[in-house]
Design an enzyme around this catalytic site. Structure first.
Site, PDB file in Angstrom:
ATOM      1  N   SER A 208     -45.055  -2.454 -20.473  1.00  0.00           N
ATOM      2  CA  SER A 208     -44.764  -3.359 -21.589  1.00  0.00           C
ATOM      3  C   SER A 208     -43.313  -3.287 -22.049  1.00  0.00           C
ATOM      4  O   SER A 208     -42.834  -4.204 -22.702  1.00  0.00           O
ATOM      5  CB  SER A 208     -45.687  -3.050 -22.770  1.00  0.00           C
ATOM      6  OG  SER A 208     -45.365  -1.799 -23.346  1.00  0.00           O
ATOM      7  N   LYS A 264     -42.710   0.626 -28.597  1.00  0.00           N
ATOM      8  CA  LYS A 264     -42.254  -0.763 -28.665  1.00  0.00           C
ATOM      9  C   LYS A 264     -40.880  -0.806 -29.325  1.00  0.00           C
ATOM     10  O   LYS A 264     -40.369   0.198 -29.817  1.00  0.00           O
ATOM     11  CB  LYS A 264     -43.231  -1.625 -29.473  1.00  0.00           C
ATOM     12  CG  LYS A 264     -44.685  -1.588 -29.011  1.00  0.00           C
ATOM     13  CD  LYS A 264     -44.905  -2.259 -27.668  1.00  0.00           C
ATOM     14  CE  LYS A 264     -46.380  -2.193 -27.271  1.00  0.00           C
ATOM     15  NZ  LYS A 264     -46.598  -2.706 -25.888  1.00  0.00           N
TER      16      LYS A 264
END
Length: 417
Positions: A208, A264
């Site tokens: 990701s 993230k």
């Protein structure tokens, strides 16, 4: 070997001081030489050297980011040198007959002398000076045998010192076991404090954050930058340096799936309104600069326990404030023409993965799309990712033996930007 006799009126000293007073200059030089040779030929030596160099390197790239251009190649060279040194030490240990025979007895002798030293320091004034002197004399006999490289004599003198220590120290030696336990407890406490409050490793489990972070990258995260997060809680009582900023790459305990930690990039901070229009990030109505760099960027991804597979995606450079980083997108036209707007609550951040079309982030309920948009509370943030200290990803050394996974030396010590 001749030694001087201790004066009973002399106040007791620690074992090393007593031994030093009895050594000849030649013995002292030989003892120091052997000590440093043992340290430098220890398998721990390359790891300690690399660890000591890593501390100033992390501080340098955090506070002077441009320095990474020359500091990272130096660290990579040092790591390669230490890896070669580790291999050479292993070969030396197996190839040298004297090393095989002597290293064990020397280690046992050193441990025994250090144990006696600890007991004498722990009970100052309770061991008669003449007893300390006798122990020092016998410890010198052990040292002489070690310097001579006589394994049989070394074992004999070590046993004699062990027996004498039991006689001279008596009950004090039996209680010395607590020193070992307390020393272990202190070391464990230091390790826990470092991991909980200062620095912690984290392994990248998914794609990701490609291309910034690849699967198998292992990063160190700064635990104190945003504030001390109390163990087993999601509470940060006070801020230490600064709050999370746009562009920071953070590791956090997922508020939606508490059993998982995610990594993230912070896109929105408290009070921001975040919206994506055809993949371009808008913050408070202002489009953030994004430039297409390459239309067919090759990356390698993998699913859980699955094989590696190649992908070719669009590579962009995106700027959030003053921070620039790389992002990926599948096509020039984003999957959704618009996403948002998302208004970030107080003491929360809005996060996204750099692999924009393959990231379960704030847009998608942090892993549960049915929940809609979800934000990360400050208390769930574990820290800011700083540097890649190990990379076990696609390609690299020995990848042919591990289904494509190998040591990526090109990614070692790369700053996380």
């Amino acid at each position: 070997m001749s030694t001087t006799t201790a004066n009973p009126t002399t106040p007791p000293a620690d074992l090393e001081a007593l031994m030093a007073s009895r050594r000849t200059p030649e013995q002292a030089r030989a003892s120091r030489t052997l000590l440093w040779r043992e340290r430098l030929t220890s398998l721990w030596a390359p790891l300690v050297i690399l660890g000591l160099a890593l501390i100033p390197y992390i501080l340098l790239i955090e506070f002077v980011p441009p320095a990474a251009a020359w500091a990272q190649p130096l660290m990579q060279s040092l790591a390669l040198a230490m890896l070669v040194s580790f291999g050479a030490l292993l070969v030396y240990r197996f190839a040298s007959p004297s090393e095989r025979v002597l290293r064990g007895p020397r280690h046992d002798a050193r441990e025994l002398v250090e144990e006696i030293e600890r007991v004498l320091r722990r009970v100052p004034g309770k061991i008669p000076p003449e007893a300390s002197a006798r122990l020092a004399d016998q410890a010198l006999q052990v040292e002489t045998a070690s310097l001579a490289g006589d394994a049989a004599r070394l074992e004999k003198e070590t046993k004699a010192l062990d027996k004498q220590a039991t006689q001279e120290l008596g009950v004090w030696r039996k209680q010395g076991g607590w020193d070992v336990l307390s020393g272990f407890a202190k070391a464990l406490a230091i390790a826990v404090v470092i991991r909980v409050f200062i620095i912690e490793p984290y392994r990248i489990p998914s794609g990701s954050m490609l291309p910034t972070l690849e699967i198998g990258d292992q990063v160190f995260i700064n635990k104190f930058l945003y504030g001390v997060r109390l163990p087993f809680t999601n509470w940060v009582p006070f801020q230490i340096v600064r709050p999370p900023a746009r562009g920071d790459v953070i590791v956090f305990n997922n508020p939606v799936k508490p059993e998982q930690d995610f990594i993230k990039r912070v896109i929105g901070i408290p009070g921001d309104t975040v919206e994506l229009v055809n993949g371009v990030v808008h913050i408070n109505g202002v489009a953030q600069q994004r430039t297409l760099v390459q239309e067919d960027q090759l990356i390698h991804n993998k699913s859980d326990n699955g094989p590696w597979y190649p992908e070719r995606l669009l590579l962009y450079h995106e700027t959030l404030g003053e921070k620039s980083h790389a992002v990926l997108q599948e096509d020039r036209v984003a999957r959704l023409r618009t996403e948002g707007p998302y208004v970030v609550p107080a003491r929360h951040v809005f996060v996204m993965g750099d692999n924009r079309d393959n990231s379960l982030d704030s847009r998608y309920g942090l892993g549960d799309p049915a929940l809609g948009a979800r934000f990360v509370p400050y208390g769930h943030i574990k820290g800011k990712a700083m540097v890649i200290w190990m990379a076990l990803g696609y390609g690299g050394w020995f990848s042919n033996f591990f289904e494509g996974t190998g040591l990526r030396t090109d990614r070692l010590f790369e700053p996380v930007r």
